[in-house]
Write a protein that holds these residues in place. Sequence first.
Motif, PDB file in Angstrom:
ATOM      1  N   THR A 196      10.114  -1.590  -2.018  1.00  0.00           N
ATOM      2  CA  THR A 196       9.284  -2.322  -1.070  1.00  0.00           C
ATOM      3  C   THR A 196       8.903  -1.409   0.085  1.00  0.00           C
ATOM      4  N   SER A 197       7.635  -1.461   0.493  1.00  0.00           N
ATOM      5  CA  SER A 197       7.195  -0.724   1.672  1.00  0.00           C
ATOM      6  C   SER A 197       7.680  -1.454   2.911  1.00  0.00           C
ATOM      7  N   PHE A 240       5.685   5.218   6.114  1.00  0.00           N
ATOM      8  CA  PHE A 240       6.180   5.802   4.867  1.00  0.00           C
ATOM      9  C   PHE A 240       7.637   5.419   4.580  1.00  0.00           C
ATOM     10  N   LYS A 300      10.508   3.167   3.052  1.00  0.00           N
ATOM     11  CA  LYS A 300      10.623   2.321   1.867  1.00  0.00           C
ATOM     12  C   LYS A 300      12.084   1.989   1.595  1.00  0.00           C
ATOM     13  N   MET A 334       5.477   5.168  -4.650  1.00  0.00           N
ATOM     14  CA  MET A 334       5.096   4.321  -3.517  1.00  0.00           C
ATOM     15  C   MET A 334       4.527   5.145  -2.361  1.00  0.00           C
ATOM     16  N   THR A 335       5.041   6.352  -2.161  1.00  0.00           N
ATOM     17  CA  THR A 335       4.522   7.212  -1.091  1.00  0.00           C
ATOM     18  C   THR A 335       3.044   7.508  -1.290  1.00  0.00           C
ATOM     19  N   GLY A 347       0.972   4.837   0.173  1.00  0.00           N
ATOM     20  CA  GLY A 347       0.994   4.942   1.620  1.00  0.00           C
ATOM     21  C   GLY A 347       0.161   6.101   2.134  1.00  0.00           C
ATOM     22  N   GLU A 360       0.537  -4.822   2.303  1.00  0.00           N
ATOM     23  CA  GLU A 360       1.795  -5.019   1.579  1.00  0.00           C
ATOM     24  C   GLU A 360       1.664  -4.467   0.165  1.00  0.00           C
ATOM     25  N   GLN A 375       4.454  -3.510  -3.369  1.00  0.00           N
ATOM     26  CA  GLN A 375       5.776  -3.417  -3.982  1.00  0.00           C
ATOM     27  C   GLN A 375       5.630  -2.975  -5.428  1.00  0.00           C
TER      28      GLN A 375
END
Length: 405
Positions: A43-44, A48, A50, A310-311, A314, A326, A328
Amino acid sequence: MPLGENKISDSGLSLICEVTNFETLGVGVPQLRRGDALRTLVTSLSGFQKEALVSSRRSGQTWRMVSDEGKYLNGYDAAPPPLSYLTVGMIASYMNEITALAARNDIAIRHLKLTLDNYYTMTGSMQKRTMVGGAEPVELQVEIDCDLSGGALSEFLMNAVHASPLNGLMRGKHDSLFNLSRNGTELTPKKVAKLDAEMLPNPNDAAQKVQVTAPSENLLTHIGLTVKKIVSGGTEKAASSLSEHQDRRLNIAAVATLRDDGMKEIRQQLYSPHGKEWLFLSEEGKVDGGKGRAPDAASYISAGIGFCFMTQFGRLVPMLKLDLPEYQIIQDTHFSLGGASGGTGKAGEADPVETHVYLTTQESDDVAREMLDLSEQTCFLHAFCRTDLKTKLKTLQITPLHAAQ
């Protein structure tokens, strides 16, 4: 100025701790296909920063870990970057297999120290959609005092390296598989490979309901700034990883030793982009002969892949000025047992990484698809999976006197 809030530091929680109520969060754990199956919810938090919840079907344990970036991405540097977790998991896995293979063959090891270097590349333009992440061969140095020498020692160590479950993602090319959801509606991906399975339910606020127990000792500790080293194509400038045109090379390293109580101490260094040094602890679960006091190798590896992916979301948002408040993922990883530690006598194997992506955005369906494509394209660790990589092994055989020093 750092992006977002420093939620990791503000939380007051240990950077790594065990989750006690994962089974109540509704996220589930995949069934076994090989030796272990892990589900990772990432999850963010802010900027950056997480949070990952990594649950292993084999060990029955779930670990909460957090990740941040340094000045090179305008982060707070409140926790290690994503690539650190893959490097730590890799070196822990190699140590597992070396010690297990020695035990199975009645080979006495009097001293063992591993040094690992991972290298990655980033080239191209984000605006032109040509930016691509890449992975280079792994360099492993084994400093050892044992009953073997010469060719017999080299063969022993290579057999141990090949026995690592991570070998399954390194050898051959494994295109990762994806499902995509935008604002609760499933979309068919455009370029990335589609996962041939139903999309998992949106985890929503599951991570906010997590309950943890504080570890008896710090499992992750900041040591200081990594000593500088010249890395060809390396960088250390602030916001360098947000520049429009990139041609840079990353170097993340780790040094692993065994404590007397069986825990692995792993010092992670960030040479390029230059950053902090962190001390990780690792131990396998009870089912694999450990005590489960710290995350196992597969959990660190799985967290690293999820964090890195995930990065990229972002990173592309500020670079392309997109709306993504948002996001995930739920990521499944499937590994075989270790060839030595699991007694299979085979090289390690793994299935392609499977990821369900949940985006909340005012952007169109096509832009949501493009965000997924670009994030996969620029992710160092999905590049790691789709690249046929070898481990370059260097052996440093030492005497007991040198080991004491």
